[in-house]
Design a protein around this motif. Sequence first.
Motif, PDB file in Angstrom:
ATOM      1  N   SER A 403      -3.855 -26.947  63.440  1.00  0.00           N
ATOM      2  CA  SER A 403      -4.756 -25.797  63.401  1.00  0.00           C
ATOM      3  C   SER A 403      -4.402 -24.875  62.241  1.00  0.00           C
ATOM      4  O   SER A 403      -5.294 -24.336  61.568  1.00  0.00           O
ATOM      5  CB  SER A 403      -4.692 -25.021  64.721  1.00  0.00           C
ATOM      6  N   PHE A 404      -3.104 -24.702  62.005  1.00  0.00           N
ATOM      7  CA  PHE A 404      -2.708 -23.864  60.876  1.00  0.00           C
ATOM      8  C   PHE A 404      -3.186 -24.452  59.558  1.00  0.00           C
ATOM      9  O   PHE A 404      -3.724 -23.746  58.702  1.00  0.00           O
ATOM     10  CB  PHE A 404      -1.186 -23.689  60.841  1.00  0.00           C
ATOM     11  N   GLU A 405      -2.979 -25.754  59.381  1.00  0.00           N
ATOM     12  CA  GLU A 405      -3.401 -26.398  58.132  1.00  0.00           C
ATOM     13  C   GLU A 405      -4.908 -26.265  57.932  1.00  0.00           C
ATOM     14  O   GLU A 405      -5.376 -25.969  56.819  1.00  0.00           O
ATOM     15  CB  GLU A 405      -3.012 -27.873  58.143  1.00  0.00           C
ATOM     16  N   ALA A 406      -5.685 -26.463  58.990  1.00  0.00           N
ATOM     17  CA  ALA A 406      -7.137 -26.324  58.888  1.00  0.00           C
ATOM     18  C   ALA A 406      -7.517 -24.905  58.488  1.00  0.00           C
ATOM     19  O   ALA A 406      -8.427 -24.685  57.662  1.00  0.00           O
ATOM     20  CB  ALA A 406      -7.794 -26.707  60.213  1.00  0.00           C
ATOM     21  N   GLY A 407      -6.827 -23.926  59.058  1.00  0.00           N
ATOM     22  CA  GLY A 407      -7.094 -22.539  58.706  1.00  0.00           C
ATOM     23  C   GLY A 407      -6.745 -22.235  57.262  1.00  0.00           C
ATOM     24  O   GLY A 407      -7.464 -21.485  56.572  1.00  0.00           O
ATOM     25  N   LEU A 408      -5.639 -22.814  56.779  1.00  0.00           N
ATOM     26  CA  LEU A 408      -5.239 -22.597  55.389  1.00  0.00           C
ATOM     27  C   LEU A 408      -6.296 -23.151  54.442  1.00  0.00           C
ATOM     28  O   LEU A 408      -6.658 -22.501  53.447  1.00  0.00           O
ATOM     29  CB  LEU A 408      -3.889 -23.271  55.126  1.00  0.00           C
ATOM     30  N   ARG A 409      -6.808 -24.325  54.737  1.00  0.00           N
ATOM     31  CA  ARG A 409      -7.858 -24.914  53.890  1.00  0.00           C
ATOM     32  C   ARG A 409      -9.121 -24.061  53.916  1.00  0.00           C
ATOM     33  O   ARG A 409      -9.770 -23.869  52.885  1.00  0.00           O
ATOM     34  CB  ARG A 409      -8.185 -26.334  54.352  1.00  0.00           C
TER      35      ARG A 409
END
Length: 504
Positions: A403-409
């Motif tokens: 979820s963090f990675e998706a938010g960063l993108r």
Amino acid sequence: MQDLGTVDLLVIGGGVNGAGIARDAAGRGLSVMLAEKDDLAEGTSSRSGKLVHGGLRYLEYYEFRLVREALSEREVLLKAAPHIIWPMRFVLPHSPEQRPAWLVRLGLFLYDHLGGRKRLPPTRSLDLRTAPEGAAIKDRFTKGFEYSDCWVDDARLVVLNALDAKARGATILPRTRAVAARREDGLWRIELKRGNGETLTVSAKGIVNAAGPWVDQVIANVTRGNSARKVRLVKGSHIVTPKFWDGRQAYLFQNTDKRVIFVNPYQSDKALIGTTDIAYDGDATDVTIDESEIDYLLAAVNRYVKAELSRADVLSSFSGVRPLLEDDADTPSAVTRDYVFDVDAVDGALPMLSVFGGKITTYRELAERGLAKLQPFFPQMSGDWTADAPLPGGDMPNADFESFEAGLRARHPFLPRPLAKHYARLYGTRAETLIGEATSLDQFGLHFGGLLYAREIDFLTCTEWAETAEDILERRTKHGLTLGPSEKAAVAAYLAERRALAAE
């Protein structure tokens, strides 16, 4: 000669144990200084098998407490640093020549239940003739098991502990060797020497000797003391090859000598294969892999896989020296991975805590227990705190990396997906600081190849004590696995130019 004043605790050694102790002590309110003779994690702590695991094979040596504690720590660390530690499934093809199936099942049952497993899926049996995990395995191996452990970026684990120690007030001094230490006028007086030849002095109320393979040398040559404990140096070597199977799973192969070899996916398209266990008598600084070790690892893997590997498939290698507690075991593989402490004090004051043994998985608990040994000397010290504290970059809701990675993108849509994942994995929530206000890759400076831009180099030199191309390409990141000689030379030239500008 510069005097750095007085601290409560001087930690000698910037590997995972030293950095972990410095972090824990600083968080308890002690003033802390850490001195490491080379770069952080330059020794054993960047040359491990890169696993946070209980140590399945240690069950055969009846090391039940060690395995239980390591399995428990696996859960703690997975929550504390989900960007650099993540679950991995290991496929173990059954080889009846080495161990009967009932014994393997029993070991895996204990492995599932000893450490209070919560977040990781349990063991399952596999029919390698039909399971996709068996596609790469030779037909004669028909039965297998799959169990859970975790991957860790070992060198980054060290740096994150050092970063947290610094954030809590500690002074971190890489490339600073402890030369001499003596008790004088109610304090330890320590002489330090920087890599540039500069001499420093510091006074301390206590010393932690976490020098790993050099722990005996610190006792004998720096403090002029002695200890009944000794370390037994064991060399472990790994090779890197192209990844030769489909899927995200790793493999655990039982070798004919009853040792086990890990074959792990590495940097998306490569395999990390290891390790060896060889008694070592040389200087731990000079350790390198032998051709016989390469042959041993290739033979162990080729016994199981259809697409057999050759010497030409070996892309790179690394070797480390494990400082194991000497327990008079008959073979290096049988030497315990447990740890003990020695506390040397004079009239109930000025302690030196020396750390013997240990493994990367239990470093946090080792630090906690080590500081418990020092509690009588520092009664003002507060209690345990690290079990529930995320490491820098790991403060993600529910430790949910995806979820963090998706938010960063989503927040930085200009980042190519591989680059966004790279930043998320290495830096976690700190990636926002690296990216800053940038809105295009043009603002990231020179592109050195692969996923490496000048912006990341600048971030590492400014915030993570990186100085050389090797610091950046081999320890802070793994860009060195994808860059060619000319690209690596360009990184070194860029750093030299930065140093020249800073000196003006």
